[in-house]
Design a protein around this motif. Structure first.
Motif, mmCIF file in Angstrom:
data_model
loop_
_atom_site.group_PDB
_atom_site.id
_atom_site.type_symbol
_atom_site.label_atom_id
_atom_site.label_comp_id
_atom_site.label_asym_id
_atom_site.label_seq_id
_atom_site.Cartn_x
_atom_site.Cartn_y
_atom_site.Cartn_z
ATOM 1 N N ALA A 45 -14.325 36.618 46.024
ATOM 2 C CA ALA A 45 -15.123 35.576 45.371
ATOM 3 C C ALA A 45 -14.715 34.201 45.876
ATOM 4 O O ALA A 45 -15.569 33.349 46.186
ATOM 5 C CB ALA A 45 -14.957 35.662 43.856
ATOM 6 N N ALA A 46 -13.419 33.971 46.000
ATOM 7 C CA ALA A 46 -12.938 32.669 46.478
ATOM 8 C C ALA A 46 -13.361 32.428 47.919
ATOM 9 O O ALA A 46 -13.755 31.310 48.290
ATOM 10 C CB ALA A 46 -11.423 32.600 46.345
ATOM 11 N N ALA A 47 -13.315 33.488 48.751
ATOM 12 C CA ALA A 47 -13.703 33.338 50.154
ATOM 13 C C ALA A 47 -15.169 32.993 50.302
ATOM 14 O O ALA A 47 -15.572 32.348 51.277
ATOM 15 C CB ALA A 47 -13.391 34.620 50.916
ATOM 16 N N ASN A 48 -15.983 33.410 49.313
ATOM 17 C CA ASN A 48 -17.424 33.139 49.353
ATOM 18 C C ASN A 48 -17.815 31.963 48.454
ATOM 19 O O ASN A 48 -19.009 31.746 48.232
ATOM 20 C CB ASN A 48 -18.198 34.384 48.915
ATOM 21 C CG ASN A 48 -18.218 35.457 49.983
ATOM 22 O OD1 ASN A 48 -19.068 35.465 50.874
ATOM 23 N ND2 ASN A 48 -17.249 36.387 49.896
ATOM 24 N N ALA A 49 -16.831 31.236 47.968
ATOM 25 C CA ALA A 49 -17.062 30.091 47.075
ATOM 26 C C ALA A 49 -17.913 30.493 45.876
ATOM 27 O O ALA A 49 -18.737 29.720 45.385
ATOM 28 C CB ALA A 49 -17.718 28.937 47.846
ATOM 29 N N TYR A 50 -17.698 31.714 45.417
ATOM 30 C CA TYR A 50 -18.475 32.234 44.298
ATOM 31 C C TYR A 50 -17.785 31.880 42.986
ATOM 32 O O TYR A 50 -16.624 32.232 42.767
ATOM 33 C CB TYR A 50 -18.632 33.749 44.412
ATOM 34 C CG TYR A 50 -19.461 34.366 43.311
ATOM 35 C CD1 TYR A 50 -20.846 34.305 43.344
ATOM 36 C CD2 TYR A 50 -18.856 35.009 42.227
ATOM 37 C CE1 TYR A 50 -21.606 34.860 42.332
ATOM 38 C CE2 TYR A 50 -19.613 35.570 41.211
ATOM 39 C CZ TYR A 50 -20.983 35.486 41.266
ATOM 40 O OH TYR A 50 -21.748 36.040 40.264
ATOM 41 N N LYS A 51 -18.530 31.186 42.108
ATOM 42 C CA LYS A 51 -17.961 30.706 40.861
ATOM 43 C C LYS A 51 -18.514 31.444 39.634
ATOM 44 O O LYS A 51 -18.083 31.177 38.511
ATOM 45 C CB LYS A 51 -18.247 29.208 40.698
ATOM 46 C CG LYS A 51 -17.715 28.344 41.839
ATOM 47 C CD LYS A 51 -16.197 28.345 41.900
ATOM 48 C CE LYS A 51 -15.685 27.378 42.968
ATOM 49 N NZ LYS A 51 -14.209 27.399 43.070
ATOM 50 N N GLY A 52 -19.491 32.332 39.834
ATOM 51 C CA GLY A 52 -20.075 33.039 38.693
ATOM 52 C C GLY A 52 -21.095 32.221 37.939
ATOM 53 O O GLY A 52 -21.344 32.462 36.750
ATOM 54 N N LYS A 53 -21.701 31.254 38.615
ATOM 55 C CA LYS A 53 -22.726 30.452 37.958
ATOM 56 C C LYS A 53 -23.959 31.315 37.667
ATOM 57 O O LYS A 53 -24.234 32.295 38.352
ATOM 58 C CB LYS A 53 -23.115 29.266 38.833
ATOM 59 C CG LYS A 53 -22.005 28.234 38.995
ATOM 60 C CD LYS A 53 -22.473 27.055 39.840
ATOM 61 C CE LYS A 53 -21.373 26.017 39.988
ATOM 62 N NZ LYS A 53 -21.813 24.866 40.848
ATOM 63 N N ALA A 54 -24.710 30.925 36.651
ATOM 64 C CA ALA A 54 -25.869 31.697 36.218
ATOM 65 C C ALA A 54 -26.862 31.886 37.369
ATOM 66 O O ALA A 54 -27.233 30.929 38.043
ATOM 67 C CB ALA A 54 -26.561 31.002 35.051
ATOM 68 N N GLY A 55 -27.237 33.135 37.594
ATOM 69 C CA GLY A 55 -28.215 33.461 38.627
ATOM 70 C C GLY A 55 -27.634 33.721 39.992
ATOM 71 O O GLY A 55 -28.375 34.071 40.910
ATOM 72 N N GLN A 56 -26.317 33.600 40.155
ATOM 73 C CA GLN A 56 -25.682 33.830 41.449
ATOM 74 C C GLN A 56 -25.225 35.286 41.561
ATOM 75 O O GLN A 56 -24.643 35.837 40.628
ATOM 76 C CB GLN A 56 -24.480 32.909 41.638
ATOM 77 C CG GLN A 56 -24.838 31.456 41.901
ATOM 78 C CD GLN A 56 -23.613 30.639 42.221
ATOM 79 O OE1 GLN A 56 -22.509 30.934 41.765
ATOM 80 N NE2 GLN A 56 -23.792 29.600 43.017
ATOM 81 N N LEU A 57 -25.489 35.897 42.718
ATOM 82 C CA LEU A 57 -25.083 37.269 42.988
ATOM 83 C C LEU A 57 -24.065 37.286 44.118
ATOM 84 O O LEU A 57 -24.212 36.587 45.118
ATOM 85 C CB LEU A 57 -26.295 38.114 43.386
ATOM 86 C CG LEU A 57 -25.999 39.584 43.711
ATOM 87 C CD1 LEU A 57 -25.823 40.378 42.418
ATOM 88 C CD2 LEU A 57 -27.117 40.186 44.566
ATOM 89 N N LEU A 58 -23.056 38.104 43.953
ATOM 90 C CA LEU A 58 -22.092 38.341 45.019
ATOM 91 C C LEU A 58 -21.904 39.850 45.154
ATOM 92 O O LEU A 58 -21.465 40.511 44.209
ATOM 93 C CB LEU A 58 -20.748 37.680 44.721
ATOM 94 C CG LEU A 58 -19.646 37.915 45.764
ATOM 95 C CD1 LEU A 58 -19.996 37.229 47.085
ATOM 96 C CD2 LEU A 58 -18.291 37.445 45.253
ATOM 97 N N THR A 59 -22.257 40.400 46.310
ATOM 98 C CA THR A 59 -22.030 41.831 46.530
ATOM 99 C C THR A 59 -20.585 42.074 46.961
ATOM 100 O O THR A 59 -19.970 41.238 47.630
ATOM 101 C CB THR A 59 -22.987 42.386 47.594
ATOM 102 O OG1 THR A 59 -22.875 41.613 48.793
ATOM 103 C CG2 THR A 59 -24.425 42.359 47.095
ATOM 104 N N LEU A 60 -20.073 43.231 46.557
ATOM 105 C CA LEU A 60 -18.707 43.627 46.863
ATOM 106 C C LEU A 60 -18.721 44.786 47.854
ATOM 107 O O LEU A 60 -19.672 45.579 47.867
ATOM 108 C CB LEU A 60 -17.978 44.048 45.585
ATOM 109 C CG LEU A 60 -17.997 43.044 44.428
ATOM 110 C CD1 LEU A 60 -17.342 43.652 43.194
ATOM 111 C CD2 LEU A 60 -17.312 41.741 44.822
ATOM 112 N N ALA A 61 -17.694 44.897 48.670
ATOM 113 C CA ALA A 61 -17.619 45.960 49.680
ATOM 114 C C ALA A 61 -16.353 46.781 49.485
ATOM 115 O O ALA A 61 -15.317 46.280 49.027
ATOM 116 C CB ALA A 61 -17.648 45.357 51.085
#
Length: 472
Positions: A45-61
């Motif tokens: 999440a940190a590497a992708n600057a993903y903060k968990g904001k509403a409507g944001q998707l981050l896929t995991l591998a």
């Protein structure tokens, strides 16, 4: 002429979790930072600057580089009271990679999340040569805790039908095609269907529907179908079916006509609501009335200063031919009122003034009945299906006065246009126990969580719940 099929939907709901299902964790910035996630997930999440904001998707591998799950941001529990917050699942339908998925744990507002997921996956692509390339593969989701999956699908399917009807251009959705769509719906649920077409409108005393639609090459008509037991409470839905509106002889500017295929949005929404009611087998005697016309220009078009006699007998001076919707609705409302129904609901893309007052996303509604209005407001909030009550301010009715007829179809000062249009319609409802008028826009101009740009189902999920609670 054939009935057009429903457009594609990328999203589907599963009755049970699939064997190859991948998990989706619903997160907020706070739960992402403080939750029990493996360090590898937090690092990703940190590497992708993903903060968990509403409507944001981050896929995991996983270790093999295959997609193994996803994080999806939702509104925090203390901030998700807005329609957008509780319908955020619609974004998930468009962002997820194809395949089977499930929500890990419990989703707040699970039913709304599920409905929004289906609404968000809607795609109007029937005019695309290579539509399949844009569908990006289908996405199936399992959500635990849904109380009635059939109900969820019912609401989504009816809304998709409504959006299809509005999105279809008038070349394929004129008065005759709208009649066919209504006939097919009626037939599917065993309703009794009739249509009064062309000069038969005059013979059967629907003069204003005839006057508005006679200039078109496609004959005007009144669509009429009934469903249910005659002994059950009478519920009548009336929808404005102006399949295209040039403005008539008071012609619109070119920019004003660009979205006029949506001027039958009231009819489309009424048909969507009727589908919900019939599919759920609610204990009502349902009647649907749709005056279907094109407001066109030709040598026999009705004119400014004409005086029309309505079915009810009131004479109407035409102050502007671009205020045609209230004319066709008046004849249909009169017919509906003759049965002394328990409830009349009319829906119409009636006034630009409503949009000036409340914008495109918040349709105003009008009713003299306090209990009905309170239930509508309650369900609009509960279903995240926005509606806002406006006043039937009686002193403004004087603005519709005419020196030569019983009433004018417009005011001269332009003030309170949605209110005065509602007051005009109210003159044609005298016997119904309850009447509600909904001045909808029928269009989503900017993409939202559960709606792409295009035709909109507005208010019908809320109204369905009002009717369901009233008669079950």
């Amino acid at each position: 002429m054939t009935s057009l099929p429903l457009s594609a939907n990328r999203a589907a709901l599963l009755d049970q979790q699939a064997a190859d299902s991948r998990p989706i964790w619903l997160v907020t910035p706070e739960t992402l930072a403080n939750g029990q996630f493996p360090q590898t997930v937090l690092n990703w999440a940190a590497a992708n600057a993903y903060k968990g904001k509403a409507g944001q998707l981050l896929t995991l591998a996983n270790e093999q580089g295959q997609i193994s799950g996803a994080l999806f941001g939702i509104e925090p529990a203390d901030k998700d009271k807005s329609s957008e917050g509780r319908l955020i699942g619609g974004k998930l339908a468009r962002l997820l990679p194809a395949g089977n998925w499930h929500i890990e744990g419990k989703a707040d507002h699970a039913e709304l999340f599920a409905v929004s997921f289906l609404l968000g996956g809607y795609q109007f692509n029937r005019y695309k040569k290579d539509a399949s390339a844009e569908e990006q593969g289908s996405v199936s989701l399992y959500i635990s805790g849904l109380s009635d999956l059939a109900e969820t699908r019912r609401l989504a399917d009816a809304s998709a039908m409504t959006r299809d009807l509005i999105n279809t251009p008038t070349s394929d959705m004129g008065p005759d095609a709208l009649e066919l769509a209504a006939r097919n719906l009626a037939t599917a649920y065993g309703a009794k269907f009739t249509a009064v077409i062309g000069d038969d409108l005059l013979k059967q005393n629907f003069p204003m529907i005839h006057a508005v639609g006679r200039a078109s090459d496609t004959a005007p008509r009144l669509i009429d179908f009934t469903w249910g037991k005659d002994s059950d409470p009478k519920v009548t839905l009336v929808g404005k079916g102006v399949c295209f509106d040039t403005g008539g002889l008071d012609i619109k500017a070119a920019s004003g006509m660009l979205l006029m295929k949506k001027d039958m949005g009231g009819a489309a929404n009424v048909l969507g609501l009727a589908r919900m009611i019939m599919d759920a087998k609610l204990p009502v005697r349902l009647r649907v009335l749709i005056p279907a016309v094109e407001n066109s220009i030709s040598g026999n078009a009705f004119r400014p200063s004409d005086i029309l006699t309505s079915r009810e007998g009131q004479t109407v001076e035409i102050g502007n031919t671009d205020a045609e919707g209230r004319l066709v609705l008046a004849d249909a409302l009169t017919l509906a009122d003759e049965e002394n129904p328990d409830l009349i609901i009319d829906m119409a893309t009636l006034t630009g003034a409503a949009r000036v007052a409340l914008g495109p996303d918040l349709p105003p509604f009008y009713s003299h009945d306090e209990a009905f209005a309170a239930k509508v407001a309650e369900q609009a909030a509960a279903q995240s299906d926005p509606l806002w009550r406006m006043p039937l301010w009686a002193p403004y009715e004087a603005k519709l006065a005419s020196k030569v007829a019983d009433i004018n179809n417009v005011t001269t000062d332009g003030f309170a246009g949605s209110v005065t249009a509602a007051l005009f319609l109210s003159r044609f409802v005298k016997n119904a126990k309850v009447w509600g008028h909904f001045d909808i826009y029928g269009w989503t101009p900017v993409e939202k969580s559960a709606a792409t740009v295009g035709g909109a189902a507005q208010g019908i999920r809320a109204l369905y719940q009002v009717i369901k609670q009233r008669y079950v």
